[in-house]
Structure formats: C-alpha cells, structure tokens
Design an enzyme around this catalytic site. Sequence first.
Site, PDB file in Angstrom:
ATOM      1  N   LYS A 134       4.403  -2.062  -9.555  1.00 32.56           N
ATOM      2  CA  LYS A 134       3.797  -1.548  -8.320  1.00 32.56           C
ATOM      3  C   LYS A 134       4.875  -1.167  -7.304  1.00 32.56           C
ATOM      4  O   LYS A 134       4.596  -0.832  -6.167  1.00 32.56           O
ATOM      5  CB  LYS A 134       2.871  -2.586  -7.695  1.00 32.56           C
ATOM      6  CG  LYS A 134       1.625  -2.900  -8.507  1.00 32.56           C
ATOM      7  CD  LYS A 134       0.516  -3.516  -7.656  1.00 32.56           C
ATOM      8  CE  LYS A 134       0.833  -4.852  -7.105  1.00 32.56           C
ATOM      9  NZ  LYS A 134      -0.333  -5.481  -6.437  1.00 32.56           N
ATOM     10  N   LYS A 162       6.817  -3.161  -5.755  1.00 30.39           N
ATOM     11  CA  LYS A 162       6.775  -4.122  -4.642  1.00 30.39           C
ATOM     12  C   LYS A 162       7.699  -5.274  -5.002  1.00 30.39           C
ATOM     13  O   LYS A 162       7.764  -5.682  -6.160  1.00 30.39           O
ATOM     14  CB  LYS A 162       5.359  -4.697  -4.508  1.00 30.39           C
ATOM     15  CG  LYS A 162       4.396  -3.904  -3.643  1.00 30.39           C
ATOM     16  CD  LYS A 162       3.143  -4.761  -3.350  1.00 30.39           C
ATOM     17  CE  LYS A 162       2.341  -4.143  -2.232  1.00 30.39           C
ATOM     18  NZ  LYS A 162       1.220  -4.982  -1.798  1.00 30.39           N
TER      19      LYS A 162
HETATM   20  N1  C2G Z   1      -5.997  -6.490   2.883  1.00 32.40           N
HETATM   21  C1  C2G Z   1      -6.939  -6.499   3.906  1.00 32.40           C
HETATM   22  N2  C2G Z   1      -6.527  -6.470   5.193  1.00 32.40           N
HETATM   23  C2  C2G Z   1      -5.205  -6.433   5.487  1.00 32.40           C
HETATM   24  C3  C2G Z   1      -4.241  -6.441   4.464  1.00 32.40           C
HETATM   25  C4  C2G Z   1      -4.666  -6.465   3.142  1.00 32.40           C
HETATM   26  O1  C2G Z   1      -8.175  -6.544   3.652  1.00 32.40           O
HETATM   27  N3  C2G Z   1      -4.834  -6.393   6.806  1.00 32.40           N
HETATM   28  C5  C2G Z   1      -6.483  -6.502   1.497  1.00 32.40           C
HETATM   29  C6  C2G Z   1      -6.086  -5.242   0.742  1.00 32.40           C
HETATM   30  O2  C2G Z   1      -6.999  -4.212   1.038  1.00 32.40           O
HETATM   31  C7  C2G Z   1      -6.191  -5.705  -0.712  1.00 32.40           C
HETATM   32  C8  C2G Z   1      -5.828  -7.198  -0.617  1.00 32.40           C
HETATM   33  O3  C2G Z   1      -5.879  -7.555   0.774  1.00 32.40           O
HETATM   34  O4  C2G Z   1      -7.532  -5.603  -1.166  1.00 32.40           O
HETATM   35  C9  C2G Z   1      -4.470  -7.502  -1.180  1.00 32.40           C
HETATM   36  O5  C2G Z   1      -3.526  -6.670  -0.563  1.00 32.40           O
HETATM   37  P1  C2G Z   1      -2.100  -6.536  -1.305  1.00 32.40           P
HETATM   38  O6  C2G Z   1      -1.557  -7.879  -1.579  1.00 32.40           O
HETATM   39  O7  C2G Z   1      -1.287  -5.542  -0.527  1.00 32.40           O
HETATM   40  O8  C2G Z   1      -2.539  -5.925  -2.691  1.00 32.40           O
HETATM   41  P2  C2G Z   1      -2.169  -4.512  -3.322  1.00 32.40           P
HETATM   42  O9  C2G Z   1      -0.710  -4.354  -3.362  1.00 32.40           O
HETATM   43  O10 C2G Z   1      -3.018  -3.524  -2.626  1.00 32.40           O
HETATM   44  O11 C2G Z   1      -2.614  -4.738  -4.842  1.00 32.40           O
HETATM   45  O12 C2G Z   1      -4.794  -3.853  -8.908  1.00 32.40           O
HETATM   46  C10 C2G Z   1      -4.920  -3.889  -7.502  1.00 32.40           C
HETATM   47  C11 C2G Z   1      -3.593  -4.217  -6.859  1.00 32.40           C
HETATM   48  O13 C2G Z   1      -3.050  -5.418  -7.382  1.00 32.40           O
HETATM   49  C12 C2G Z   1      -3.799  -4.342  -5.360  1.00 32.40           C
END
Ligand code: C2G
Length: 129
Positions: free
Chosen positions: A44, A46
């Site tokens: 990803k 990250k």
């Molecule tokens: N999220 C949220 N509000 C925020 C930050 C994040 O609702 N202020 C939610 C994101 O929308 C996501 C979840 O928290 O649904 C996890 O965010 P991340 O850890 O950034 O995940 P991501 O990198 O988007 O990975 O297969 C799917 C991926 O693994 C998603």
Amino acid sequence: MKKVITYGTFDLLHYGHILLFQRARALGDHLTVALSTDEFNTIKQKVAYFSYEERKMMLEAIKYVDEVIPEQCWEQKKLDIAKYNIDVFVMGDDWHGKFDELKPFCEVIYLERTPDISTTSIKTNLKLK
Ligand code: C2G
C-alpha cells in the site's frame, strides 16, 4: 449473529478510528478488523510507525473490536466474507464505491470519515512542534 468487518492499517490509533469501530460495531453483533500487515503496508506504500503486533494488541484492547485478523492482500475480502460468515462490510467513505464488487456477498456500507484527524496530520503536526 450479525457479523461486521472492516479493513485498515490503523497506525497511530486516534479517535477517528475509534468512532469508525463504534459505528461499525453498532451495525451488528460482532466486529472483525482485518489489520494490514507490515508486508501489505509496503504494497500500500505505507510505512506504519507501530508494528503489526503493536497495532494488533491496541485494537484488541478496544471494546468495539471482537476479533483482529491479518490483511495480507487486496484480494482477500471475498474469501474473508465467506470464511468468517460476514454480513456487513464497512469502510470509511474515502473508499466510497471502491468495494461495491462485494455487494453480491454482503451489505457494503461506507461511513463518513471523522473530519480533521488522520495519521498523516498527526505526523505533520508533530514535525511542526
Ligand atoms: N478513518 C475514518 N476517519 C478518519 C481516519 C480514518 O473514518 N479521520 C477510517 C478510514 O476511512 C478507513 C479506516 O479508518 O476506513 C482505516 O484507515 P487507514 O488505517 O488509513 O486504512 P487504509 O490505509 O485506508 O486501508 O483494504 C483496505 C485498506 O486496508 C484500507
């Protein structure tokens, strides 16, 4: 039992994540979180501050989270939905529409992201201190 699943890295755990878990859990009776492994984070593009084990133990301490499983690839979602008898798939709406191909297998719900908080903003703000 109505089972809910969500996926993510959840690095530098913050209230936006907690509010997502709280709302996701309220959609059913059981919440599984598929937590991105360190290897999948590389895919990803990250780099998480906390390791998978550290992030996993934090999620397991959250009362809204019933089970944590590893997320190792993009393609495992359909398998997970079958394997864990999932009824509802939930993601924040920054992913809106991106997982609609799961609709034949379960309910797909995109929840509003919590505004003004993100792992990236935490890192940026800390650098400015
Ligand atoms: N999220 C949220 N509000 C925020 C930050 C994040 O609702 N202020 C939610 C994101 O929308 C996501 C979840 O928290 O649904 C996890 O965010 P991340 O850890 O950034 O995940 P991501 O990198 O988007 O990975 O297969 C799917 C991926 O693994 C998603």
